[in-house]
Structures are given as structure tokens and as C-alpha cells.
Design a protein around this motif. Structure first.
Motif, mmCIF file in Angstrom:
data_model
loop_
_atom_site.group_PDB
_atom_site.id
_atom_site.type_symbol
_atom_site.label_atom_id
_atom_site.label_comp_id
_atom_site.label_asym_id
_atom_site.label_seq_id
_atom_site.Cartn_x
_atom_site.Cartn_y
_atom_site.Cartn_z
ATOM 1 N N SER A 1 0.828 -1.209 0.000
ATOM 2 C CA SER A 1 0.000 0.000 0.000
ATOM 3 C C SER A 1 0.861 1.257 0.000
ATOM 4 O O SER A 1 0.582 2.222 -0.716
ATOM 5 C CB SER A 1 -0.926 0.025 1.214
ATOM 6 O OG SER A 1 -1.799 -1.069 1.197
ATOM 7 N N ASP B 1 -5.993 -0.368 3.518
ATOM 8 C CA ASP B 1 -4.982 0.082 2.560
ATOM 9 C C ASP B 1 -5.007 1.594 2.386
ATOM 10 O O ASP B 1 -3.968 2.249 2.293
ATOM 11 C CB ASP B 1 -5.218 -0.586 1.203
ATOM 12 C CG ASP B 1 -5.014 -2.095 1.264
ATOM 13 O OD1 ASP B 1 -4.081 -2.527 1.964
ATOM 14 O OD2 ASP B 1 -5.782 -2.825 0.632
ATOM 15 N N GLU C 1 -3.993 -3.534 -6.017
ATOM 16 C CA GLU C 1 -3.220 -4.099 -4.901
ATOM 17 C C GLU C 1 -3.941 -5.333 -4.394
ATOM 18 O O GLU C 1 -5.077 -5.252 -3.929
ATOM 19 C CB GLU C 1 -3.071 -3.088 -3.753
ATOM 20 C CG GLU C 1 -2.274 -3.693 -2.599
ATOM 21 C CD GLU C 1 -2.275 -2.864 -1.318
ATOM 22 O OE1 GLU C 1 -2.486 -1.637 -1.383
ATOM 23 O OE2 GLU C 1 -2.068 -3.459 -0.239
HETATM 24 MG MG LIG Z 1 -2.078 -3.080 1.896
#
Ligand SMILES: [Mg+2]
Ligand code: B12
Ligand SMILES: Nc1nc2c(ncn2[C@@H]2O[C@H](COP(=O)(O)OP(=O)(O)O)[C@@H](O)[C@H]2O)c(=O)[nH]1
Lengths: 137, 325
Positions: B63, B99, B148
Motif C-alpha cells: 500500500s 490500505d 493491490e
Molecule cells: Mg495493503
């Protein structure tokens, strides 16, 4: 909520307010009640919070305030939501504030104000009711 | 508030209205039937964005790296979309999507759109609606779209079938970082990143990784693309420029080379299978909800065998659509 999936919630802390115990308690309680919870982190601006709420398209934007700044924060938040065309977002508040401020922010459009010592179950049922009343979107 | 048709939202999203983008993603995620024809039409209008996948174990710094990368791409003029996936709790079905908090320096830029998603039981590192979210961001004109992954398992190879450029992140000090790579993510990387290079033990991780790659490459040497290993510190900014350069180079290769064409076809093939899988899973649930199937009774009574009945069940699933839609 099987049709539409879990309730999505943004929990936000705005300004210099560093009290984050309560908001973390609430975050866990909501997750354990089956909701998707996004936490903004400390020290965000109303612009950042509203941008995040719109991008995440949360059902509920919850602002935790223990700093006494509610009467300046909420007008800004509602103005920004209006600019984004996100006037249908449910806004709630929690934390610590005097009764007259509770009345004032409710008049601005805050749908529920859940202050200190509110049991987590009450928060969960209140949010579920507000989202159910709103209906599909 | 009245319900705005998804087609109207799609037009607004195409004009870059962020509220419409967010709402469409919600509808895709909820699987609202009304949004489906819109998503189908949107797909035909996509294909312009460069999709970058980032995977690596939880805590490896994905992140934080995404934040640094997005900022740099943004400075270069790209609009950047981010879809960040976190796991749902298997107990409550809820989640805390963490995140975004690492990306708070991106928070108020309308040229960066961050969307958090919970897996809701989906396996493979992405959520069921991740690819639809990517389409919607593509429609809205985001030039680079970063996915992600969850980063829990060691089997998150699907990301390589969802992104044009796949980045695998390994961190020093996690112990299991290199382990994860051994277990299958080694091959999927177009670019390897060793994160947290401000730490003194990062050199060791870099060396280990390079060594392992050399062993692998003796067997499968590609002439089009040499997989680089880049040390990055999201804290100091070291290595981010090198990473952006590598991504840009990889994009050019992926667009032009024969291998790139193969990759695009593989991505399409994966999308098709995933969509079919989701369709069947949904039908399965719908048929099951219609009550205890007589097929199960026949199976319990030993009237027929599971293989024959499974074929019948699949036929029922396919027939279900014409009855109900
Ligand atoms: Mg993350
Ligand atoms: C603990 C505490 C601190 C800790 C905070 C630790 C931390 N990381 O959170 C420390 C010591 C750091 C601290 C510092 C200060 N504090 Co202090 N602090 C408190 C105290 C004693 C308890 C707060 C708390 O954690 N409660 C427990 C949690 C679980 O409750 P909660 O936050 O209210 O949350 C509940 C509900 O409100 C609700 N809720 C909360 N958020 C949300 C959000 C949503 C969306 C919903 C639906 C519900 C919800 O759900 C929770 C569960 O019921 C309060 C006194 C009080 N009675 O509240 C003062 C208090 C909040 N602090 C106060 C002050 C003045 C300060 C300081 C300015 C003191 C100073 N002069 O230095 C600093 C400021 C620090 C900063 N940067 O903000 C004042 C605020 C006055 C005001 N609002 O006008 C209070 C009220 C004390 C007082 N009576 O004067 N504080
Ligand atoms: N020293 C150092 N720590 C980092 C760096 N990037 C991330 N971290 C830390 O690594 C932890 C995990 O980061 P995060 O980005 O959430 O990882 P993710 O779980 O893979 O998304 C956090 O505590 C970060 O502060 C870096 O460049 N250097």
C-alpha cells in the motif's frame, strides 16, 4: 442485506482531534456486525474525508469528533457532498459534544448523533435502520 | 432520492464524474441485475488504461508503495486509479479496509481515485468485482490503474492474468518474503521490487532474490524482457523513479512484442473464465435457494450416481437463465 452486500462505512477523524480510541472501538464493532469499514486515519481535512467517501461510495459517512469543532466541520462536509452530487449519503456523528450542538448538526442533516457510552449494538442497529430506510441506490 | 439508471451513471462516469464512478463500482460489487447490461457496454469501451498489478505478502509494503508510485505517475501527468483489496472476516463477513490509510497523502487529488474492496470470500487475491472496477475506471479516463492484491496467500497468481504489468514486492525482515516467492509468485513477476530499502537488511533480500532469479532464468530465458529487481524505499523515495522507468519500458514491450500479444489473449481468456465461473456460482446459489433439489433425493436413495446427476444439475443451471431472465 443479501441483495446489496454489506453496508459500507467510512469512519473519519477531522482536524486536530487526536482522540481515536472510540473510533477504533466502533470500527471493530461494525466489522464484527458484518460491515465493510474504512478508517480515514487521524487529522484529515473535510475535503479529504468527502473525497474518500465519494470514491468509496459508502452508505454511511461517520465522523468522530471529540474536539468541539462540530459546528464548523459539518457545514463544510455537507457543502462538499453537495458539490459532488452525493447528497444522498447518510451522515452520522459520534464522540463528545453538548446537547445544543447535537440539535444544531441534526438540523444541518446529520441523521444520528451517538455520543459517549453508546453501546456498540445501538450503533449497529441505528446504521442498519438508516440504510434500510434509504433503500436501493 | 430516485434511482439513477446505470446507463446514465456510465455517461457521467465517462465524463469523469467521480460520484458516478463510485456508484457504478458499488452496483457492480453488489451484483445488481440492472447494472449488468451497462457493464457489458462499458467493457467494449475499455482497453486504453495500463493495468498494473501489485502483489506480495501482507506487510511487505504494497500500500505504501502504491501511494509513492501513484504520486509519481500523477506528477508525470497520468490520472491514476487504485483498487486495493483486503480480506473479509470469515466470521462476520465484515472487514476493516486498511490500505487507504497508507495512501492518505493522495487523499484530496481528484486525479487519483482510490477504491477499497473486501474479498467477500473470493479466492486468488482479488475480489469478484475487481475487474469490473478496473473497467469503470478505464471508462472514466484513468490512464494507469493499480490493483493491490490481498497478500495473504502464496497463490495469488491470478493477478498476472488481470494486469499488463505485474509487480511482486518482497520485504526484508519478514522471513517469509522469499518463501512466498519460492512458492509460485517468482514466475509471475514482470518486475521485482524489494521494499523498505532504507533498512540495513534489505541488501540481503536483494541478493537472495537476484540469485534465485538467475537460477530460474537459466531455464526460461526470455529475449523480450529481462525481469528487473529494483530496491525501493517508499519512505525516502529511493528507487521509485527506477520503478516508473521499468514500468514504462515494460508497457512498451508488452504492447509491441509477440509475448505481449500472448499476454493480452491470456488476460481475455482469464476474464472469460472468471465471468463464466461467477455466472455458474450465482445460478448455483439461485437454484439451491429454490428448495431442496430432487436430484439430491435421487442420489441419497442410490437411484443414480453423482456423476450422472452432476451433469443433470449443470444442465439445469444453464436452463435456469431462460426461465428467469
Ligand atoms: Mg495493503
Ligand atoms: C482518553 C482521553 C484522552 C486521551 C486520548 C487517547 C486516544 N488515543 O484516544 C488523551 C490523553 C491523549 C487526550 C488528550 C486530550 N484531550 Co481528551 N479525553 C479523553 C477522555 C477521558 C476519554 C475519551 C475516550 O477515549 N473515551 C472512550 C471512547 C470509547 O468513547 P468515545 O470516543 O466517546 O466513543 C464512543 C461514542 O462517542 C461513539 N463514537 C465515537 N466516535 C464515533 C463515530 C461514529 C460515526 C459513531 C456512530 C459513534 C462514535 O462510540 C464510542 C463507543 O460508545 C475524554 C473524556 C470523555 N468523557 O469523553 C477526554 C476529552 C475528550 N478530552 C478533552 C480534551 C480537552 C483533551 C485535550 C485537548 C487535553 C489537553 N488540554 O491537552 C487533549 C487533546 C488531544 C488531541 N490532539 O486531540 C475534552 C474535550 C472537550 C471538548 N470536546 O470540548 C474531554 C471531553 C475531557 C473534558 N471533559 O474536558 N484525551
Ligand atoms: N522502513 C520502511 N517501512 C515501510 C516502507 N513501506 C512500508 N513500510 C512499513 O511496512 C508496514 C506495512 O506496510 P503496508 O504498505 O501496509 O504493507 P501491505 O500490507 O503490503 O500493504 C507498515 O508498517 C509500513 O509503515 C518503507 O519504504 N520503509
Amino acid at each position: 442485506m443479501t441483495e446489496t452486500g454489506p453496508i459500507r462505512m467510512l469512519l473519519a477523524k477531522v482536524g486536530l482531534d487526536g482522540h481515536d480510541r472510540g473510533v477504533k472501538v466502533v470500527a471493530r464493532a461494525l466489522r464484527d456486525a458484518g460491515m465493510d469499514v474504512i478508517y480515514s486515519g487521524l487529522h484529515r481535512t473535510p475535503e479529504e474525508v468527502v473525497t474518500a467517501a465519494v470514491q468509496e461510495d459508502v452508505d454511511v459517512l461517520g465522523v468522530s469528533l471529540l474536539s468541539g469543532t462540530q459546528l464548523t466541520v459539518f457545514p463544510r462536509i455537507f457543502a462538499l457532498l453537495g458539490q459532488y452530487g452525493a447528497g444522498d449519503m447518510i451522515v452520522v456523528a459520534g464522540g463528545v459534544m453538548p446537547d445544543e450542538d447535537v440539535a444544531a448538526i441534526k438540523a444541518m442533516g446529520v441523521r444520528a448523533v451517538l455520543l459517549q457510552d453508546t453501546p456498540p449494538e445501538t450503533i449497529v442497529t441505528t446504521l442498519r435502520r438508516l440504510v434500510a430506510e434509504r433503500g436501493a441506490r | 432520492m430516485s434511482y439513477i439508471p446505470s446507463d446514465t451513471l456510465a455517461e457521467r462516469a465517462a465524463r469523469g464524474e467521480l460520484q458516478a464512478v463510485g456508484r457504478l463500482i458499488s452496483r457492480a460489487e453488489a451484483g445488481v441485475p440492472e447494472v449488468r447490461p451497462t457493464l457489458a457496454a462499458i467493457y467494449r469501451r475499455t482497453g486504453a488504461a495500463h493495468v498494473i498489478g501489485i502483489t506480495g505478502v501482507a506487510g511487505s509494503g504494497k500500500s505504501t508503495l502504491v501511494a509513492g508510485l501513484a504520486l509519481r505517475l500523477r506528477q508525470a501527468g497520468d490520472k491514476v486509479g487504485i483498487v486495493a483489496i483486503d480480506p473479509s472476516s470469515p466470521y462476520s463477513g465484515g472487514s476493516i479496509l486498511g490500505d487507504r490509510i497508507r495512501m492518505s497523502e493522495l487523499a484530496a487529488d481528484p486525479g487519483i481515485f482510490i477504491r477499497s474492496m473486501a474479498t467477500r470470500g473470493a479466492l486468488g487475491g482479488m475480489a469478484r468485482a475487481t475487474l469490473e472496477a478496473v473497467d469503470i475506471l478505464d471508462l472514466a479516463g484513468f490512464d494507469a490503474i493499480i490493483i493491490e492484491t490481498v497478500g495473504v496467500g502464496q497463490d495469488e497468481v491470478e493477478i498476472a492474468r488481470a494486469s499488463h504489468t505485474t509487480i511482486v514486492v518482497s520485504a526484508p525482515g519478514l522471513g517469509d518474503g522469499i518463501q512466498a516467492i519460492k512458492a509460485g509468485t517468482l514466475e509471475i513477476a514482470d518486475i521485482h521490487v524489494v521494499s523498505k530499502c532504507d533498512r540495513s537488511d534489505a541488501d540481503r533480500t536483494l541478493m537472495d532474490l537476484k540469485q534465485m532469479l538467475m537460477l530460474g532464468h537459466a531455464a526460461a530465458a526470455s529475449t523480450d524482457w529481462q525481469v528487473p529487481v529494483i530496491g525501493v524505499s517508499a519512505y525516502s523515495g529511493e528507487g521509485i523513479d527506477a520503478l516508473v522507468t521499468a514500468i514504462t519500458r515494460h508497457r512498451a514491450v508488452a504492447l509491441r512484442s509477440a509475448a505481449g500479444q500472448t499476454r493480452r489473449l491470456a488476460i481475455a481468456d482469464f476474464r472469460l473464465r472468471k465471468t463464466a465461473e461467477n455466472l455458474l456460482a450465482e445460478r448455483f446459489a439461485a437454484v439451491a435457494a429454490e428448495g431442496a433439489p430432487p436430484l439430491a433425493r435421487r442420489l441419497a436413495d442410490r437411484d443414480a450416481d453423482p456423476y450422472t446427476l452432476a451433469r443433470e444439475l449443470v444442465a439445469n443451471l444453464l436452463a435456469w437463465e431462460s426461465k428467469h431472465e
